[in-house]
Design a protein around this motif. Structure first.
Motif, PDB file in Angstrom:
ATOM      1  N   GLN A 120     -17.946  22.414  -1.237  1.00 45.97           N
ATOM      2  CA  GLN A 120     -17.064  23.573  -1.096  1.00 45.97           C
ATOM      3  C   GLN A 120     -17.872  24.880  -1.142  1.00 45.97           C
ATOM      4  O   GLN A 120     -17.651  25.778  -0.332  1.00 45.97           O
ATOM      5  N   ARG A 121     -18.817  24.969  -2.072  1.00 49.88           N
ATOM      6  CA  ARG A 121     -19.652  26.178  -2.185  1.00 49.88           C
ATOM      7  C   ARG A 121     -20.470  26.421  -0.924  1.00 49.88           C
ATOM      8  O   ARG A 121     -20.789  27.553  -0.592  1.00 49.88           O
ATOM      9  N   HIS A 122     -20.825  25.339  -0.222  1.00 50.33           N
ATOM     10  CA  HIS A 122     -21.665  25.451   0.969  1.00 50.33           C
ATOM     11  C   HIS A 122     -20.876  25.285   2.281  1.00 50.33           C
ATOM     12  O   HIS A 122     -21.464  25.143   3.341  1.00 50.33           O
ATOM     13  N   ASN A 123     -19.555  25.301   2.187  1.00 46.97           N
ATOM     14  CA  ASN A 123     -18.691  25.157   3.372  1.00 46.97           C
ATOM     15  C   ASN A 123     -19.037  23.919   4.190  1.00 46.97           C
ATOM     16  O   ASN A 123     -19.166  23.978   5.415  1.00 46.97           O
ATOM     17  N   VAL A 124     -19.154  22.794   3.506  1.00 44.01           N
ATOM     18  CA  VAL A 124     -19.468  21.525   4.158  1.00 44.01           C
ATOM     19  C   VAL A 124     -18.252  20.607   4.050  1.00 44.01           C
ATOM     20  O   VAL A 124     -17.748  20.369   2.953  1.00 44.01           O
ATOM     21  N   THR A 125     -17.795  20.106   5.180  1.00 47.75           N
ATOM     22  CA  THR A 125     -16.667  19.179   5.171  1.00 47.75           C
ATOM     23  C   THR A 125     -17.161  17.770   4.826  1.00 47.75           C
ATOM     24  O   THR A 125     -18.361  17.504   4.797  1.00 47.75           O
ATOM     25  N   TRP A 126     -16.219  16.886   4.599  1.00 50.62           N
ATOM     26  CA  TRP A 126     -16.549  15.542   4.103  1.00 50.62           C
ATOM     27  C   TRP A 126     -15.503  14.538   4.562  1.00 50.62           C
ATOM     28  O   TRP A 126     -14.453  14.905   5.071  1.00 50.62           O
TER      29      TRP A 126
END
Length: 132
Positions: A120-126
């Motif tokens: 979330q802090r790095h704007n990475v989806t999962w």
């Protein structure tokens, strides 16, 4: 044994992308039932492996016929998974008897939570994947 795991869309520097999910895998049906009771999305609904991650499940794709389409890869915002994990952790803290080995399941949920906070802090989806 196949194990549920988090798959990040891209690497995050200095963050180990693999967290344990053995207990979550063993109790996925119970956890899904609890999640639905709590009104949150079950973890397995975040499954998003695409053709590269699922084609090995199939012995012979030709047997499925021409109308069969391999699933597309799907990605989710970390906040969605964090909502589910927070609800499950709260429930397990209040009623640890609701699942076998609540302590171990809670530990794995906290590991998933930590990784999703980093995402979330790095704007990475999962998405949830399966490790063999």
């Amino acid at each position: 044994m196949p194990t549920l795991m988090i798959v990040l869309r891209r690497e995050i520097p200095d963050v180990l992308p693999y967290v344990h999910g053995e207990s979550l895998t063993e109790c996925e049906d119970e956890l899904a039932r609890i999640a639905e009771m709590l009104g949150v999305t079950p973890l397995t609904h975040f499954f998003g492996q695409g053709p590269d991650g699922t084609d090995f499940f199939l012995d012979d794709e030709d047997e499925l016929g021409e109308s069969f389409e391999m699933p597309e890869e799907v990605w989710f915002p970390p906040a969605d998974g964090l909502a589910t994990i927070a609800a499950l952790l709260s429930h397990l803290q209040a009623t640890p008897e609701s699942v076998a080995d609540a302590a171990r399941i809670s530990m794995e949920l906290r590991e998933w939570q930590s990784l999703l906070h980093s995402a979330q802090r790095h704007n990475v989806t999962w998405h949830v994947g399966v490790d063999f």
